[in-house]
Design a protein around this motif. Structure first.
Motif, PDB file in Angstrom:
ATOM      1  N   ALA A 114       0.810  -1.220   0.000  1.00  0.00           N
ATOM      2  CA  ALA A 114       0.000   0.000   0.000  1.00  0.00           C
ATOM      3  C   ALA A 114       0.845   1.272   0.000  1.00  0.00           C
ATOM      4  O   ALA A 114       0.439   2.298  -0.553  1.00  0.00           O
ATOM      5  CB  ALA A 114      -0.932  -0.013   1.217  1.00  0.00           C
ATOM      6  N   HIS A 115       2.047   1.200   0.606  1.00  0.00           N
ATOM      7  CA  HIS A 115       2.865   2.401   0.736  1.00  0.00           C
ATOM      8  C   HIS A 115       3.770   2.618  -0.477  1.00  0.00           C
ATOM      9  O   HIS A 115       4.572   3.553  -0.487  1.00  0.00           O
ATOM     10  CB  HIS A 115       3.716   2.319   2.012  1.00  0.00           C
ATOM     11  CG  HIS A 115       4.681   1.170   1.993  1.00  0.00           C
ATOM     12  ND1 HIS A 115       4.267  -0.135   2.164  1.00  0.00           N
ATOM     13  CD2 HIS A 115       6.012   1.126   1.783  1.00  0.00           C
ATOM     14  CE1 HIS A 115       5.325  -0.935   2.086  1.00  0.00           C
ATOM     15  NE2 HIS A 115       6.390  -0.186   1.843  1.00  0.00           N
ATOM     16  N   LEU A 116       3.641   1.763  -1.487  1.00  0.00           N
ATOM     17  CA  LEU A 116       4.413   1.958  -2.724  1.00  0.00           C
ATOM     18  C   LEU A 116       3.460   2.339  -3.853  1.00  0.00           C
ATOM     19  O   LEU A 116       2.278   1.964  -3.837  1.00  0.00           O
ATOM     20  CB  LEU A 116       5.147   0.669  -3.117  1.00  0.00           C
ATOM     21  CG  LEU A 116       6.297   0.201  -2.216  1.00  0.00           C
ATOM     22  CD1 LEU A 116       6.890  -1.094  -2.749  1.00  0.00           C
ATOM     23  CD2 LEU A 116       7.374   1.280  -2.110  1.00  0.00           C
ATOM     24  N   THR A 117       3.987   3.040  -4.841  1.00  0.00           N
ATOM     25  CA  THR A 117       3.184   3.367  -6.026  1.00  0.00           C
ATOM     26  C   THR A 117       3.050   2.106  -6.897  1.00  0.00           C
ATOM     27  O   THR A 117       3.726   1.101  -6.665  1.00  0.00           O
ATOM     28  CB  THR A 117       3.884   4.453  -6.861  1.00  0.00           C
ATOM     29  OG1 THR A 117       5.148   3.931  -7.292  1.00  0.00           O
ATOM     30  CG2 THR A 117       4.085   5.728  -6.056  1.00  0.00           C
ATOM     31  N   VAL A 118       2.203   2.213  -7.918  1.00  0.00           N
ATOM     32  CA  VAL A 118       2.053   1.097  -8.866  1.00  0.00           C
ATOM     33  C   VAL A 118       3.426   0.771  -9.453  1.00  0.00           C
ATOM     34  O   VAL A 118       3.872  -0.389  -9.465  1.00  0.00           O
ATOM     35  CB  VAL A 118       1.069   1.485  -9.995  1.00  0.00           C
ATOM     36  CG1 VAL A 118       1.058   0.417 -11.080  1.00  0.00           C
ATOM     37  CG2 VAL A 118      -0.329   1.708  -9.421  1.00  0.00           C
ATOM     38  N   GLU A 119       4.118   1.821  -9.911  1.00  0.00           N
ATOM     39  CA  GLU A 119       5.439   1.640 -10.504  1.00  0.00           C
ATOM     40  C   GLU A 119       6.436   1.073  -9.481  1.00  0.00           C
ATOM     41  O   GLU A 119       7.245   0.200  -9.802  1.00  0.00           O
ATOM     42  CB  GLU A 119       5.907   3.015 -10.978  1.00  0.00           C
ATOM     43  CG  GLU A 119       7.074   3.019 -11.873  1.00  0.00           C
ATOM     44  CD  GLU A 119       7.335   4.428 -12.409  1.00  0.00           C
ATOM     45  OE1 GLU A 119       6.615   5.379 -12.028  1.00  0.00           O
ATOM     46  OE2 GLU A 119       8.263   4.575 -13.193  1.00  0.00           O
ATOM     47  N   GLY A 120       6.348   1.570  -8.242  1.00  0.00           N
ATOM     48  CA  GLY A 120       7.245   1.095  -7.187  1.00  0.00           C
ATOM     49  C   GLY A 120       7.022  -0.370  -6.895  1.00  0.00           C
ATOM     50  O   GLY A 120       7.978  -1.138  -6.695  1.00  0.00           O
ATOM     51  N   ASN A 121       5.764  -0.798  -6.888  1.00  0.00           N
ATOM     52  CA  ASN A 121       5.459  -2.215  -6.669  1.00  0.00           C
ATOM     53  C   ASN A 121       6.049  -3.070  -7.787  1.00  0.00           C
ATOM     54  O   ASN A 121       6.597  -4.151  -7.537  1.00  0.00           O
ATOM     55  CB  ASN A 121       3.941  -2.429  -6.607  1.00  0.00           C
ATOM     56  CG  ASN A 121       3.377  -2.276  -5.200  1.00  0.00           C
ATOM     57  OD1 ASN A 121       3.523  -3.165  -4.373  1.00  0.00           O
ATOM     58  ND2 ASN A 121       2.745  -1.140  -4.928  1.00  0.00           N
TER      59      ASN A 121
END
Ligand SMILES: Nc1ncnc2c1ncn2[C@@H]1O[C@H](COP(=O)(O)OP(=O)(O)OP(=O)(O)O)[C@@H](O)[C@H]1O
Length: 230
Positions: A114-121
């Motif tokens: 949840a604490h990461l962006t789509v790109e970060g995930n």
């Protein structure tokens, strides 16, 4: 009723080593004085290039089976082999390393931090698998219709967006084995068609293998094999 004494052997000619194999799997859950048998003697073989649907009523053990196949849960009996290597009954760190290297996962609770962006995930998934491919990341964002939401945090996504982001993450690392639990449960028919195409393509195009637990007739209709809890 558990998935019970079922033997789902491969329909391939047996020339290739199965990517994923389960031998006589048993899994029981205990709570207070209750025991639930979720898996009761399940054997299966899944080979390269196969897109396979797993059907069964709610509570029959589909999620439990996927979880055991991914090495997230240890079976109480039987064992799982992944890419010819024993996955069961090995230290969690070994199971995690094998999983990161070979298995893309799309579980019911979504596979997003949840604490990461789509790109970060997506980037994290690639790094865990030892890759980083910017071009592939952009292409997956495009095909899942999430290019404009790439910097949104997972907690800010709608149900359908989260489902597509989960798919993008699961496909990011290009694993040989994909396990997905009801990937189209919360999306409309058009999104389902898109998601199913992106699940089928790596199997039929690259020789990857996917096992998808589903209640969807549309998804099952695209499968090479349908495993039904009898
Ligand atoms: N952590 C747990 N503790 C106790 N019982 C559990 C646990 N996880 C699953 N179960 C039980 O095991 C059985 C199989 O559950 P599972 O989630 O694998 O079924 P499923 O076929 O995936 O269901 P659905 O289609 O509703 O997602 C069910 O009776 C469920 O209540």
């Amino acid at each position: 009723m558990p998935i019970n004494g079922t033997s789902w052997l491969t329909r391939s000619n047996g020339a290739d080593q199965p990517r994923l194999e389960a031998f006589e799997l048993y899994r029981f859950y205990h709570s207070a004085d209750d025991e639930t048998a979720a898996l009761s003697g399940v054997s299966l073989q899944l080979c390269a290039g196969e897109f396979v649907a797993l059907l069964g009523p709610s509570g029959s053990g589909k999620s439990t089976l996927l979880s055991c196949l991914a090495g997230l849960e240890e079976p109480d009996g039987g064992h799982v082999d992944l890419m010819g290597q024993r996955l069961s009954r090995r230290p969690e760190a070994v199971r995690a390393a094998l999983r990161a290297r070979h298995i893309g996962m799309l579980m019911q609770s979504a596979n997003l931090f949840a604490h990461l962006t789509v790109e970060g995930n997506m980037t994290l998934q690639m790094l865990l698998a030892g890759t980083k491919d910017r071009v592939k990341l952009d292409a997956l964002l495009d095909v899942t219709g999430l290019a404009a939401r790439r910097r949104a945090y997972a907690s800010q996504l709608s149900g359908g967006e989260a489902a597509r982001a989960g798919l993008a993450v699961a496909l990011s690392a290009g694993h040989e084995v994909l396990l997905a639990d009801e990937p189209t449960a919360e999306v409309d028919a058009a999104t389902e068609t898109v998601i199913v195409s992106h699940l089928v393509e790596p199997c039929h195009g690259n020789g990857d293998m996917a096992l998808i637990a589903t209640h969807s007739d549309a998804l099952a209709a695209r499968a090479d094999r349908v495993l039904v809890d009898a």
